[in-house]
Design a protein around this motif. Structure first.
Motif: not given
Length: 76
Positions: A11, A59-60
Motif C-alpha cells: 500500500d 496511485r493505488r
C-alpha cells in the motif's frame, strides 16, 4: 549470477515507509523476507540477500521492487 526482479504488492503508506527506511540505510526485514520467499515460489534458489531497488509509481497499486541474485539452473 543472474538477477531476478521481484515485485511485491504494497500500500502507498507502507511503500513510502520502506523507501525512507532504505534511504536512511536501514532494512525492512518483512519485505526482504517476502522477496526471498517469492524467489523460492518461482522455483529459483536465492544466492544472496534481496536488494531493495525502489517502488513503482502507482496511485493505488504500489509495488516494492527487489533484485535477488539467484543461482543459475544446473539441469543436466
Amino acid at each position: 549470477m543472474p538477477l531476478l526482479r521481484v515485485h511485491l504488492d504494497s500500500d502507498p503508506t507502507t511503500a513510502r515507509r520502506v523507501l525512507h527506511l532504505h534511504r536512511d540505510g536501514g532494512v525492512h526485514h518483512e519485505s526482504r523476507e517476502a522477496a526471498r520467499e517469492q524467489v523460492w515460489r518461482q522455483g529459483r534458489t536465492p544466492a544472496g540477500d534481496p536488494v531493495f531497488v525502489g517502488i513503482t509509481n502507482g496511485r493505488r497499486s504500489v509495488r516494492l521492487l527487489y533484485d535477488v541474485e539467484v543461482y543459475s539452473d544446473t539441469v543436466p
